[in-house]
Write an enzyme that holds these catalytic residues in place. Structure first.
Site, mmCIF file in Angstrom:
data_model
loop_
_atom_site.group_PDB
_atom_site.id
_atom_site.type_symbol
_atom_site.label_atom_id
_atom_site.label_comp_id
_atom_site.label_asym_id
_atom_site.label_seq_id
_atom_site.Cartn_x
_atom_site.Cartn_y
_atom_site.Cartn_z
ATOM 1 N N ASP A 1 -12.062 -6.986 -2.475
ATOM 2 C CA ASP A 1 -12.951 -8.152 -2.284
ATOM 3 C C ASP A 1 -14.332 -7.651 -1.879
ATOM 4 O O ASP A 1 -14.524 -6.463 -1.639
ATOM 5 C CB ASP A 1 -12.381 -9.098 -1.220
ATOM 6 C CG ASP A 1 -12.198 -8.395 0.124
ATOM 7 O OD1 ASP A 1 -11.079 -7.933 0.390
ATOM 8 O OD2 ASP A 1 -13.182 -8.249 0.864
ATOM 9 N N GLU B 1 0.811 -1.215 0.000
ATOM 10 C CA GLU B 1 0.000 0.000 0.000
ATOM 11 C C GLU B 1 0.852 1.275 0.000
ATOM 12 O O GLU B 1 0.334 2.354 -0.309
ATOM 13 C CB GLU B 1 -0.959 -0.015 1.209
ATOM 14 C CG GLU B 1 -1.984 -1.140 1.092
ATOM 15 C CD GLU B 1 -2.830 -1.363 2.334
ATOM 16 O OE1 GLU B 1 -3.910 -1.936 2.199
ATOM 17 O OE2 GLU B 1 -2.416 -0.980 3.440
ATOM 18 N N MET C 1 -9.572 -2.220 8.334
ATOM 19 C CA MET C 1 -9.132 -2.458 9.706
ATOM 20 C C MET C 1 -8.353 -1.298 10.342
ATOM 21 O O MET C 1 -7.772 -1.476 11.412
ATOM 22 C CB MET C 1 -8.313 -3.759 9.755
ATOM 23 C CG MET C 1 -9.130 -4.957 9.270
ATOM 24 S SD MET C 1 -8.215 -6.505 9.183
ATOM 25 C CE MET C 1 -7.983 -6.872 10.912
ATOM 26 N N GLU C 2 -8.332 -0.132 9.690
ATOM 27 C CA GLU C 2 -7.552 0.991 10.241
ATOM 28 C C GLU C 2 -8.241 2.351 10.162
ATOM 29 O O GLU C 2 -8.064 3.195 11.053
ATOM 30 C CB GLU C 2 -6.186 1.121 9.511
ATOM 31 C CG GLU C 2 -5.241 -0.037 9.673
ATOM 32 C CD GLU C 2 -5.524 -1.159 8.670
ATOM 33 O OE1 GLU C 2 -6.173 -0.893 7.630
ATOM 34 O OE2 GLU C 2 -5.112 -2.300 8.938
HETATM 35 N N1 ADE Z 1 -9.312 -5.243 3.815
HETATM 36 C C1 ADE Z 1 -9.555 -5.710 2.577
HETATM 37 N N2 ADE Z 1 -10.643 -6.503 2.564
HETATM 38 C C2 ADE Z 1 -11.104 -6.540 3.829
HETATM 39 C C3 ADE Z 1 -12.177 -7.210 4.461
HETATM 40 N N3 ADE Z 1 -12.996 -7.995 3.779
HETATM 41 N N4 ADE Z 1 -12.351 -7.019 5.795
HETATM 42 C C4 ADE Z 1 -11.494 -6.232 6.498
HETATM 43 N N5 ADE Z 1 -10.460 -5.599 5.962
HETATM 44 C C5 ADE Z 1 -10.259 -5.744 4.637
#
Ligand code: ADE
Length: 231
Positions: free
Chosen positions: A199, A12, A175-176
């Site tokens: 995703d 990233e 997550m951040e």
């Molecule tokens: N980062 C990328 N895809 C994610 C997901 N499905 N859940 C949490 N963080 C992610």
């Protein structure tokens, strides 16, 4: 202006580090802070590691040691919005921590006690500039402005995904971002989160994430580079 740019993973931030003229590298709390200029602008680029604690610590170090004036979080995310497909871009209007729960004492789920709202509002000027830069950099990519929901969990279950949509009206999960938002708000530093979709945050996420992670992360970093040129 001095911009702090945070990514959780190497993919990233690597393109940004390469594009930078680095004056010095400072290591603190296990994180390497690359200080210098990016497209003629003062910047500090750092890989913070995964999760809310790493991300919040990183903002505090950027504030205390580097005196950044703005913070941007780049990376990948799972889509919670049917209009956001793999490769598309989400620019934050706001961010919420979905894993905060003090509801037993009357707080709305997601609200950190001591804050008026569970929503941390991104800087509108930065968000507009990022969205414009994304459109310039790649006119074919779909860009949505919306809500980032963050927690210390990888979302890969359709039921959890549905909950994040119905409870928080989230557009992407990662997550951040929201912990960066909270730390930025506490330090009175304007922030924005920009994420490329890797995703769909459901049963297909485990398969799609490793396939699209690198591509999406690099794509997002290119957009960020374009933003820095014009900001
Ligand atoms: N980062 C990328 N895809 C994610 C997901 N499905 N859940 C949490 N963080 C992610």
């Amino acid at each position: 202006m001095k911009l702090g740019i945070i990514g959780a993973m190497e993919t990233e931030v690597s393109a940004l580090k390469e594009a930078m003229e680095v004056d010095k590298v400072v290591t603190k709390a296990g994180m390497d802070f690359y200080e210098g200029t990016l497209h003629g602008k003062q910047a500090v680029v750092v890989q913070c590691g995964i999760g809310k604690v790493n991300a919040a610590m990183c903002v505090q170090i950027l504030a205390d040691l580097f005196e950044i004036t703005h913070v941007l979080n780049t990376g990948v995310a799972g889509s919670l919005n049917a209009d956001l497909n793999i490769g598309d871009i989400l620019v934050s209007e706001k961010a919420i921590q979905h894993d905060v729960n003090v509801t037993i004492f009357g707080y709305q789920v997601g609200t950190v006690p001591g804050f008026e709202s569970r929503e941390f509002t991104a800087d509108a000027v930065m968000a507009d500039a990022v969205a414009d830069a994304c459109k310039r950099a790649n006119p074919d990519v779909n860009i949505v402005k919306g809500c980032v929901v963050s927690g210390d969990q990888f979302i890969s279950d359709a039921k959890v995904k549905d909950y994040l949509i119905s409870e928080f009206h989230g557009d992407c999960a990662e997550m951040e971002g929201a912990s960066i938002a909270q730390a930025a708000v506490l330090n009175k530093i304007p922030f924005v989160v920009v994420r490329a979709i890797s995703d769909k945050a459901d049963g297909s996420a485990q398969m799609d994430y490793p396939t699209f992670e690198n591509q999406a992360a690099e794509h997002c970093a290119k957009m960020v580079s374009e933003f820095v040129k014009s900001f």
